[in-house]
Enzyme design. Structure first.
Site, PDB file in Angstrom:
ATOM      1  N   CYS A  84     -42.701 -41.542   0.522  1.00 34.60           N
ATOM      2  CA  CYS A  84     -41.778 -41.105   1.571  1.00 34.60           C
ATOM      3  C   CYS A  84     -42.553 -40.153   2.486  1.00 34.60           C
ATOM      4  CB  CYS A  84     -40.512 -40.470   0.995  1.00 34.60           C
ATOM      5  SG  CYS A  84     -40.731 -38.915   0.126  1.00 34.60           S
ATOM      6  N   CYS A  92     -38.369 -35.159  -1.694  1.00 37.95           N
ATOM      7  CA  CYS A  92     -36.953 -35.569  -1.823  1.00 37.95           C
ATOM      8  C   CYS A  92     -36.832 -36.929  -2.505  1.00 37.95           C
ATOM      9  CB  CYS A  92     -36.272 -35.629  -0.459  1.00 37.95           C
ATOM     10  SG  CYS A  92     -36.050 -34.048   0.353  1.00 37.95           S
ATOM     11  N   ARG A  93     -37.161 -37.970  -1.776  1.00 37.62           N
ATOM     12  CA  ARG A  93     -36.901 -39.334  -2.248  1.00 37.62           C
ATOM     13  C   ARG A  93     -37.922 -39.837  -3.255  1.00 37.62           C
ATOM     14  NH1 ARG A  93     -36.627 -41.936   3.601  1.00 37.62           N
ATOM     15  NH2 ARG A  93     -38.202 -40.326   3.886  1.00 37.62           N
ATOM     16  N   SER A  94     -39.195 -39.778  -2.909  1.00 36.93           N
ATOM     17  CA  SER A  94     -40.201 -40.416  -3.767  1.00 36.93           C
ATOM     18  C   SER A  94     -40.358 -39.769  -5.146  1.00 36.93           C
ATOM     19  CB  SER A  94     -41.543 -40.540  -3.044  1.00 36.93           C
ATOM     20  OG  SER A  94     -42.027 -39.303  -2.615  1.00 36.93           O
ATOM     21  N   ASN A 101     -42.862 -36.197   0.098  1.00 34.20           N
ATOM     22  CA  ASN A 101     -42.967 -36.272  -1.356  1.00 34.20           C
ATOM     23  C   ASN A 101     -42.234 -35.128  -2.054  1.00 34.20           C
ATOM     24  OD1 ASN A 101     -45.594 -36.267  -3.878  1.00 34.20           O
ATOM     25  ND2 ASN A 101     -43.813 -37.567  -3.783  1.00 34.20           N
ATOM     26  N   ASP A 125     -33.022 -40.165   4.001  1.00 38.48           N
ATOM     27  CA  ASP A 125     -33.799 -38.940   3.799  1.00 38.48           C
ATOM     28  C   ASP A 125     -32.814 -37.772   3.790  1.00 38.48           C
ATOM     29  OD1 ASP A 125     -35.486 -36.767   3.751  1.00 38.48           O
ATOM     30  OD2 ASP A 125     -36.683 -37.397   5.476  1.00 38.48           O
TER      31      ASP A 125
END
Length: 155
Positions: free
Chosen positions: A10, A15-17, A13, A124
């Site tokens: 993402c 939040c999402r990944s 690195n 995001d």
């Protein structure tokens, strides 16, 4: 057969990944799939930082471990080290396409390609409320379920 090596990517690195990394590790283990998994960001904004509190909250609630995760930026070598590089949105997919060296051996794809949901990218949630982190989590879960099934069938 060597293990599948998956890198989730993402922007920063945090939040999402990191959640995708922890979730994929758990789901792959449940599916008895031999994998190595990491995550990275396309940008260096948060290198060395822990995942966002909202990401930690949804991961902890689901029993996912991100205790040792620290943000890192994707490196050129990652395109040779990983079998699959999974972008969490189209903007980061574009960056990955631009940065991929000619000798890249990784399959690069968006996570939601594997999902049965209609969204094309994972939200995001940076700077947003708890509901956004929950939406992100549900999108990740859908995409990772499809990705694990796809990899299990291929291997």
């Amino acid at each position: 057969m060597p293990p599948v090596r998956v890198l989730f990517v993402c922007l920063g690195n945090i939040c999402r990944s990191p959640v995708a990394e922890a979730m994929f590790r758990a789901r792959a283990a449940e599916a008895d799939l031999d994998v190595h998994v990491e995550s990275a960001g396309t940008q260096d904004y948060h290198v060395g930082e822990e995942p966002q509190p909202g990401s930690q909250k949804v991961a902890t609630a689901a029993g996912l471990d991100m205790a040792r995760k620290r943000a890192r930026q994707i490196e050129t070598e990652d395109f040779r080290r990983f079998t699959h590089i999974i972008a969490l949105d189209e903007d980061n997919m574009d960056v990955l396409r631009q940065r991929a060296p000619e000798d890249s051996t990784a399959t690069v794809q968006r996570l939601m390609f594997y999902s049965d949901r209609s969204e094309e990218h994972v939200l995001d949630p940076y700077g947003l409320d708890d509901d956004a982190f929950q939406t992100m989590f549900e999108q990740l879960e859908s995409g990772i379920t499809g990705l694990v099934a796809d990899l299990k069938q291929a291997h």
